[in-house]
Write a protein that holds these residues in place. Structure first.
Motif, PDB file in Angstrom:
ATOM      1  N   ASP A  29       0.833  -1.194   0.000  1.00 53.81           N
ATOM      2  CA  ASP A  29       0.000   0.000   0.000  1.00 53.81           C
ATOM      3  C   ASP A  29       0.871   1.250   0.000  1.00 53.81           C
ATOM      4  O   ASP A  29       1.943   1.267   0.620  1.00 53.81           O
ATOM      5  CB  ASP A  29      -0.912   0.006   1.222  1.00 53.81           C
ATOM      6  CG  ASP A  29      -1.869  -1.175   1.241  1.00 53.81           C
ATOM      7  OD1 ASP A  29      -2.038  -1.817   0.187  1.00 53.81           O
ATOM      8  OD2 ASP A  29      -2.451  -1.451   2.306  1.00 53.81           O
ATOM      9  N   GLN A  31       0.798   5.592   0.454  1.00 55.79           N
ATOM     10  CA  GLN A  31       0.116   6.827   0.798  1.00 55.79           C
ATOM     11  C   GLN A  31       0.907   7.938   0.133  1.00 55.79           C
ATOM     12  O   GLN A  31       2.142   7.939   0.189  1.00 55.79           O
ATOM     13  CB  GLN A  31       0.061   7.044   2.303  1.00 55.79           C
ATOM     14  CG  GLN A  31      -0.703   8.292   2.666  1.00 55.79           C
ATOM     15  CD  GLN A  31      -0.872   8.451   4.166  1.00 55.79           C
ATOM     16  OE1 GLN A  31      -0.356   7.670   4.961  1.00 55.79           O
ATOM     17  NE2 GLN A  31      -1.595   9.466   4.570  1.00 55.79           N
ATOM     18  N   ILE A  47      -3.554   5.542  -1.538  1.00 56.72           N
ATOM     19  CA  ILE A  47      -4.425   6.403  -0.751  1.00 56.72           C
ATOM     20  C   ILE A  47      -3.758   7.760  -0.561  1.00 56.72           C
ATOM     21  O   ILE A  47      -2.613   7.845  -0.093  1.00 56.72           O
ATOM     22  CB  ILE A  47      -4.736   5.757   0.617  1.00 56.72           C
ATOM     23  CG1 ILE A  47      -5.436   4.408   0.384  1.00 56.72           C
ATOM     24  CG2 ILE A  47      -5.588   6.687   1.469  1.00 56.72           C
ATOM     25  CD1 ILE A  47      -5.686   3.600   1.614  1.00 56.72           C
ATOM     26  N   ALA A  49      -3.012  11.301   1.147  1.00 56.67           N
ATOM     27  CA  ALA A  49      -2.957  11.767   2.531  1.00 56.67           C
ATOM     28  C   ALA A  49      -4.117  12.717   2.800  1.00 56.67           C
ATOM     29  O   ALA A  49      -4.458  13.554   1.957  1.00 56.67           O
ATOM     30  CB  ALA A  49      -1.625  12.469   2.781  1.00 56.67           C
TER      31      ALA A  49
END
Length: 146
Positions: A29, A31, A47, A49
């Motif tokens: 994953d 970020q 994803i 922030a």
């Protein structure tokens, strides 16, 4: 001495801060914030922030296997997973998406393919409240049990 700005600067259209090249495969994953441009392969969630300006661009030969969450998402490659864009989603002509696309604003170019559902952000909220029974229905159901 140095002046700090508490509000992050907005992204310019097409701004690229980080590029993942065509020979790169990432498993896991990620970020991110700022402009992320992907020509390689990602196996995992992407994803943005919280509270930071962010946009993700998936190039024609790039691929993602996993969920994507970002304010702005531009897809021209292959994505297997759901997309959650709080501002805008653009499906370019070579986009191949297998998954649901949650959006506020969507742009689809001729030639793009979506195997899944387009779900408007406001529709999700309406569906959640529509699923709740009206108060009088709950009372009637409870009365029948006694």
């Amino acid at each position: 001495m140095f002046k700090t700005n508490s509000k992050p600067a907005p992204l310019r259209e097409g701004q690229v801060d980080t590029m993942i090249g065509s020979q790169v495969v990432i498993r896991g994953d990620l970020q991110f914030s700022g402009g992320l441009y992907i020509e390689g392969r990602i196996i995992g969630k992407l994803i943005a922030a919280d509270g930071q300006p962010a946009s993700l661009t998936l190039a024609e030969n790039g691929s993602i296997e996993g969920e994507v969450r970002a304010p702005v998402v531009v897809i021209n490659g292959t994505l297997h997973g759901d997309v959650y864009a709080s501002e805008r989603v653009e499906l370019a002509s070579k986009a191949r998406v297998e998954g649901n696309v949650h959006y506020k604003v969507v742009e689809m170019t001729a030639g793009s393919q979506l195997t899944g559902r387009l779900i408007h952000a406001d529709a999700q909220h309406a569906d959640a409240t529509a699923a709740l029974p009206p108060p009088e229905a709950a009372i009637t159901a409870a009365a029948l049990v006694d």
